[in-house]
Scaffold this active site. Structure first.
Site, PDB file in Angstrom:
ATOM      1  N   GLU A 213      84.999  37.408  65.640  1.00  0.00           N
ATOM      2  CA  GLU A 213      83.607  37.591  65.197  1.00  0.00           C
ATOM      3  C   GLU A 213      82.673  37.815  66.389  1.00  0.00           C
ATOM      4  O   GLU A 213      81.686  37.100  66.578  1.00  0.00           O
ATOM      5  CB  GLU A 213      83.159  36.386  64.373  1.00  0.00           C
ATOM      6  CG  GLU A 213      83.959  36.239  63.082  1.00  0.00           C
ATOM      7  CD  GLU A 213      83.494  35.083  62.200  1.00  0.00           C
ATOM      8  OE1 GLU A 213      82.783  34.200  62.691  1.00  0.00           O
ATOM      9  OE2 GLU A 213      83.845  35.071  61.014  1.00  0.00           O
TER      10      GLU A 213
ATOM     11  N   GLU B 151      89.132  37.198  56.737  1.00  0.00           N
ATOM     12  CA  GLU B 151      88.674  35.861  56.345  1.00  0.00           C
ATOM     13  C   GLU B 151      87.865  35.960  55.068  1.00  0.00           C
ATOM     14  O   GLU B 151      87.002  36.829  54.936  1.00  0.00           O
ATOM     15  CB  GLU B 151      87.744  35.242  57.419  1.00  0.00           C
ATOM     16  CG  GLU B 151      88.380  34.923  58.734  1.00  0.00           C
ATOM     17  CD  GLU B 151      87.389  34.226  59.683  1.00  0.00           C
ATOM     18  OE1 GLU B 151      86.368  33.703  59.199  1.00  0.00           O
ATOM     19  OE2 GLU B 151      87.653  34.238  60.884  1.00  0.00           O
TER      20      GLU B 151
END
Lengths: 662, 662, 662
Positions: free
Chosen positions: B147, B303
């Site tokens: 991320e 995710e």
């Protein structure tokens, strides 16, 4: 200023455009009737691209082009935005916030007002400029800095701390005097050495109010020192050229009474929000203030937007006719010129979506057409230049009291000076009763009615002035939370408002601020009911009579509005904040008592202002309303804008203007 | 990626648990059908507990266990969160905000993207990892960082300033070019030395927009450099193993078009909010974007949450069936796998209240039961792996234009790119018309309809591409405030939208942003009325025809929506923001003009998406509605999930899914 | 404390006034019945004007004057606000916020709690003071510091970091233990050296919760160390003089259970907001807590306002009678004295608009009249001094659990401890059922009912204590999100609330926080419906019975409120937050089960509290309602305030009080 017509023009930033555009600029300026431009406001980096290395050649060419085109120049000292090299060379010249955050270059106004590096560099540049253009025939006005304090009104750095200490030493002479003035016995704040004194930087809780109030005084003075350093050079080299700096509206950081005294002419930047249907009332207030700052002397509308600005969250355009209407409003209220920011809408930079007289789309645009039409029209009303605006009503406003009132730790943070001033101003505006603003130490002898909204901080002299005004036949209206503290922000003990108890014939032992959603009602001696909010004084009469009383709560039936006849005058006191109808009722009553008359009786939505001399009388009629309005004129008039003569009545469309000579 | 099935699994953080748990983990993974886990994302401190001192033994054991259990590994480079020792040893590696606040360790991602210390340490670790596991049979994918930019997308420290200057030198070559590009003639910002240039740190007012825009470009590039430094080591040592990094949804800081080109496979973290009844529409948008980033190539849902997350103010659980429904939605829109954060809910740390595939309560829980059921079910639809999602409609989105549009000092801050994109996407979603997203320089030849919401910044090439698309028979719909600036954010002068005036057959000389509570109405050529908000362009037709006009305000009766037939195509221009019904009307009209068809005709609330190849056709039906829906099928189908064959119609309960093969 | 009457008085700051005022002060104190003043709280700069240079002469004179006037002294150690010279000499003694902002002098409490410079200077001063006044007959109480943590409850500077590390070393012994406790395996946070550990300074995202929780513990302890350093000097020099420090209400930063154990007497500053119609209920809660902090020992209302304060946005006055009513309320709930901030309203400084016992207007004011009347009246009820307040109900409150519950990253940020405590307290207050508060490790044997609102963090011992209480016949009511973590904030695995599953006869596998606008309904076994908000536990019964169930959503019909009979007692568990009627229903049921009775049956709006001994029974009746209330008395009583005897019933006007002896 050596202009034979009303000034018309705008900020001109040729350095943002190729030279090829400059000649077209002058041609278009002539088409629009432009006779004055403000030049070089952000040109420092172009004039001094490297420290001590100057380049005036391009500016010489612009000055020549303008002069050849018959356009006068308001030449800027160009010190409002230092070039990147200054803070690179002197990082300590950057401003610092109360919580220690450094403010960096990238925008503008990134200098500590007390910075010696900034001040020295600015003075050097100003001397060069003045020496070069001292005899240039286009030069008619100096434009010092730009919108001082717009972004940086204070700096908390160590250099500012030293300057603050020096300012305090001059003010107080001794630490004992300072300790007494700041009340440092409270919270163990007593200073034992000047070096311990700091700006009111971020503290665990509210800092000392004396320190905060003096900090505001110092911060206004520190920038005024910057202004004065430039002005004294200009005065030395070009004693015949007047100097100004452009103020902002509703502007708290600078004590404008003090500043205006250092200027030759007041100038103002005004950006009423087209999204606000009452924006023109606030504009009128600020124009009356601009006119008042030098005692009625005419002033310059230095900046307004041709249409939209860029810095609001939503930037609405001015609808057709609105720019014209708002421009005439400024002239009606004393302006001797109407200028814009800016001549040509930028193609790059932060303000590229700010409208320009020449828009991105060029001359084939509504804005340009309206700019040209206005420029031509203004020539028809040069007669206003010899007239004055006169007022029988004065509103007292004091920056020090404003600062003190709005410090933290007050009975109610909802008591804000401008709100209170507006609560007086707006009903009078709607009745077309013209007002001046006056400083607390002003001579009031030319007025019949003096309004004193929330004069929280009062010097003894001001109290004496108001008392003398009333005993000499004047009418005063004062509202709650006035006369509370002296110039050190120490409570005047013994019952509020101590310095005015005799004048008002009453004594207040407690005041009751309201919750934001709380209201009460006042009931007048004629039985009218007006809702009130914000505050109630609990008043004991000591000679005054009650004209209205509270309707509710535990102080119901106690006085809310009082009148005390003193000498040949009357002193009214208002212990709460009635709604607009209530304020209108009160002010109408006070105007009747003072025999104050409106400029004209006109339909709702129409603003009427008189500009006059002994033998000239120009009546401005401005229709801010959404619909047409028909006005009957007492005597036959000539409308200077249309050249229609001998008219007895007049229908003004929405957004329309008439300037009537009778 | 060497997986024969749809990927299923999640982030696996064995380092948070005693080794005794690991074997149970593998057993439970097998029970749930897990075939891929992301390993070691936050394991740096465990792998290198002290500078240069590595411990891979535990990871060796985990890799072995997984491999023995038949579970493949997406191995992280573990560089997303440096160990405490890094910033202790190199305090200058910590990020600094625009107002000079240092960001300290304690959370994660506490590194300056330009930090040489961080980069060197990260590269050292990645090399060790790659060398150790280069031949491990479990390794199928590299997970670089994590991320990127989630918390720290930019750093304003001195090292970043140096890196920014180097980046600018490469971009501009000379200071003169930079001064021209940034428009530094405005506000006296001209640089005389590269060393004067700084990041857009906190300034007294809006910093230079050119500086801000380049800063966004640089900041995306600085992190991409971090990614590339790791990727090049991996490519050197393990050329056969693909690499990804997980993007976030609706994510502005990274230019995903550029980034995706550096990845082998796109992966996405997606956390639709169960509290938002429209969350699935925004999810669909992001899944379509993920699929588009590498031109239709399948992507990984890296995710999602098994149920609730921990980082919202209120973290609602996914109701029964919702996790399954949303998982299938990702596959329907191109995902080749469904993974979760995380395998086992943590017992300590910030995310311990984030749901896990194995909850705190263990296997005896709703979440676990749903996880197991989904894992088993996915095996039934491996056929999707060979199919593709196809679209006839493209929405053009450009990160540089997004960044530029949302800088400060715009006509209206209420014009936000994602809002505008959604105003196009949502009506199409509701009609089950599948869209791709395209970059501004993309080949449009495979599309019939191109939508261009607020393409504020435009390069010349993009304008030519769109023109070519229309003349070749395409339909374009563009909305207001497009084509305003070039890549330097300089206004394209001469009337808006300058580069598209010819294509659109019109010219705009001013636009009128609205106040937030303002609205107008557009009246179509068929007499329909649709309220509109936000903005009005004041349009002069120069060849186009008006399809709708404004109903109110001073530009009433002027065009609001136009169409221009050019070559074999049509160019529509929309000067305002109609309500959803208005957008639906417009897009329906454009789809008809372009002969675009929905994936299926189904009841409201049901999402329909086709995945297909030349000889396979899988229709996904997903019921997001609150009630059951009955769908008539054109031809007999088989539902892969239930194995029911030869069905003509289908009733889907709320939250239910069908995958129909026909 | 050596006072024979209820204490009455206030903060006395003679250093702010000329000595001439002091004698008038004593005269007015006598008029008002003042018998105790808090002296010198902010006098450090006056006592030590320069480092090491002391001036006690003025304080000597004040002490003498007070003693001669019969007024006892609560002598402050004067260390709450260091003089400017301290931070000038030791800049590192200033506090620093989490984002690195230095907090400067100018206000008060500008010291880092861990500062060695501050601590040393404070100790030096305290020793001087104690030695000088050790035998002064006026001295009856030491007032250590003032409102510890009011503005600065934590400091993030480097000296604090060192102190934090030392505190952690003591707590954990080894880095391994710390790493385990903080769960540093999460997000790669494992420490390899003590020096790497820092306060939870501003981080890119949520910092480690273990670090945050220990930081709160450390911060409370660091200030307690400051307190203890002073107390130990005082105890050495004046062992017979008790010491206190004044707590604030609803005060989270200090662990008051721990702190109170270090005091001789609890004292409290209480400022209910007159704008809040429920302020008296929150005051009652805090007074019950003050009484509970030292197990029922009487406490001092150290500060309240005579009328308005200065630090709210709008500072309403107390209406006539309200100050009297609220003063009696404190005595009713265990206070042995009523003091004010402050004696004389300041004329300068931050708090000059805070009301004083002697207002700016002087003695001719409502406030002064009410102050005098209350002082005289209190002498009539000295009998309360020998009585006690007794309660059958205990509410368990734990500061560590409070801190942990309100860290970030929770299932719902809307779950706030005080809200939950109030949801229990208020229905009981309205029924006039008196409650004590208890610490988690307290002996519960004297109670019949124990309420446990959101005991998120639980030590094993607490779980055992509650289990023992129930098996011994007690009734427990516990609500959702209790028993979730241990003292390290690690999840107690295996189903919530793990340590209480057996006691409660249930097991929860997931909880469903609500959106802020979401609600559900619970339906009781008697068919009543109560709306509920905030949260739903999804409960599996394992022995308990359902007393209410959810009405809506996917867990409809599952248990919302349960009861488990264990041993001789009952354990209730509430999985949601019903509205006030629902809480009242539940608590009434629990009170009936526990045979708990109200102090009296009185009309709505009347507060009833009993103070009693074996042979005395004083019933306080306080009418907080807006209208008069008539109360029938069970037996003939005497009203101590009016001296009316043998009364059977009583009509209390709004704001009126009666103290009935029967």
């Amino acid at each position: 200023m050596r202009l034979s017509h009303l000034a018309y023009g705008g900020d001109y930033n040729p350095e943002q455009w190729p030279e090829a555009v400059w000649e077209e600029d002058v041609r278009l300026m002539q088409e629009a009737g432009v006779n004055l431009v403000s030049l070089g406001i952000f040109a420092w980096a172009k004039l001094e691209p490297r420290p001590g290395e100057y380049d005036f050649a391009w500016l010489d060419r612009v000055m020549e082009l303008l002069h050849a085109g018959g356009i006068a120049v308001d030449l800027a000292t160009a010190t409002a935005s230092p070039p990147p090299w200054l803070s690179h060379q002197y990082p300590e010249s950057l401003p610092v916030t109360a919580d220690g955050v450094q403010l960096w270059p990238g925008g503008r106004q990134h200098y500590c007002p007390s910075s010696t590096a900034y001040r020295a560099a600015a003075q050097r540049l100003v001397r060069k400029l003045a020496e070069r253009y001292r005899d240039h025939p286009a030069l008619v006005l100096w434009h010092i800095g730009n919108e001082y304090a717009c972004h940086v009104s204070e700096c908390f750095c160590d250099e500012s701390a030293r300057a603050f200490r020096n300012w305090l030493k001059k003010r107080y002479g001794s630490l004992d005097a300072l300790n007494a003035a700041w009340g440092t016995a409270f919270w163990s704040q007593q200073y034992s050495d000047w070096e311990e004194i700091l700006p009111p930087r971020k503290a665990p809780t509210y800092p000392n109010p004396g320190q905060q109030l003096d900090w505001r005084r110092f911060s206004s003075d520190a920038l005024l020192e910057c202004f004065d350093l430039e002005r004294s050079i200009l005065r030395e080299i070009t004693p015949a050229i007047p100097a100004t700096t452009n103020f902002l509206t509703n502007f708290k950081p600078l004590n404008c009474w003090t500043w205006a005294a250092h200027e030759d002419i007041v100038s103002l930047d005004s950006y009423p929000d087209p999204a606000d249907p009452l924006a023109h009332i606030d504009a009128a207030l600020n124009y009356d203030l601009a006119r008042s700052l030098k005692g009625g002397q005419s002033w310059l509308l230095m900046e307004q937007a041709p249409s939209q600005v860029n810095w609001r969250a939503q930037n609405l355009v001015k609808r057709p006719g609105q720019m014209r209407l708002w421009s005439h409003q400024a002239v009606a209220r004393g302006a001797e010129g109407v200028l814009f920011f800016q001549w040509r809408a930028s193609r790059a930079g932060v303000e590229k979506f700010h409208s320009g007289m020449v828009p991105h789309a060029g001359a084939g645009s509504r804005t340009w057409r309206e700019v040209v039409a206005l420029g031509r029209e203004l020539r028809k009303i040069d007669a206003v230049l010899s007239t004055q605006v006169q007022a029988d009503v004065a509103i007292l406003i004091d920056w020090e009291s404003w600062w003190a009132l709005e410090l933290d730790s007050k009975p109610s943070q909802a008591v804000r000076l401008l709100d209170q001033v507006r609560s007086y101003y707006e009903p009078l505006y709607r009745r077309n009763i013209t007002v001046d603003f006056v400083a607390p130490d002003a001579d009031l002898s030319s007025y019949r009615l003096a309004l004193v909204p929330n004069l929280y901080l009062v010097r003894d002299q001001t109290a004496r002035t108001l008392e003398h005004f009333v005993t000499s036949g004047g009418i005063v209206v004062m509202s709650f939370f006035s006369g509370i503290v002296n110039e050190f922000e120490h409570i005047r003990l013994g019952g509020y408002p101590a310095p005015f108890c005799n004048l008002l014939g009453l004594r207040i032992t407690e005041f009751a601020p309201y919750a934001l959603d709380q209201q009460n009602v006042i009931i007048t001696d004629a039985g009218q009911h007006f809702p009130c909010t914000l505050w109630s004084d609990v008043i004991d009469l000591e000679g005054a009579e009650a004209l209205a009383q509270y309707g509710d709560d535990w102080y119901a039936n106690r006085p809310a509005l009082t009148r005390h006849r003193v000498g040949r005058g009357e002193a009214y006191y208002l212990g709460t904040r009635p709604n607009e109808a209530g304020m209108d009722w009160l002010l109408n009553r006070a105007c009747q008592a003072a025999s104050v008359e409106p400029a004209a009786i006109v339909p709702t939505g129409v603003e009427a202002v008189l500009r006059q001399t002994a033998d000239t009388r120009l009546l401005y009629l401005l229709n801010h309303g959404a619909t047409a309005a028909t006005i009957a004129l007492g005597a036959p008039c000539t409308d200077l804008l249309t050249d229609r003569r001998h008219i007895d009545s007049l229908t003004l469309e929405s957004q329309a203007v008439a300037v009537l000579s009778s």
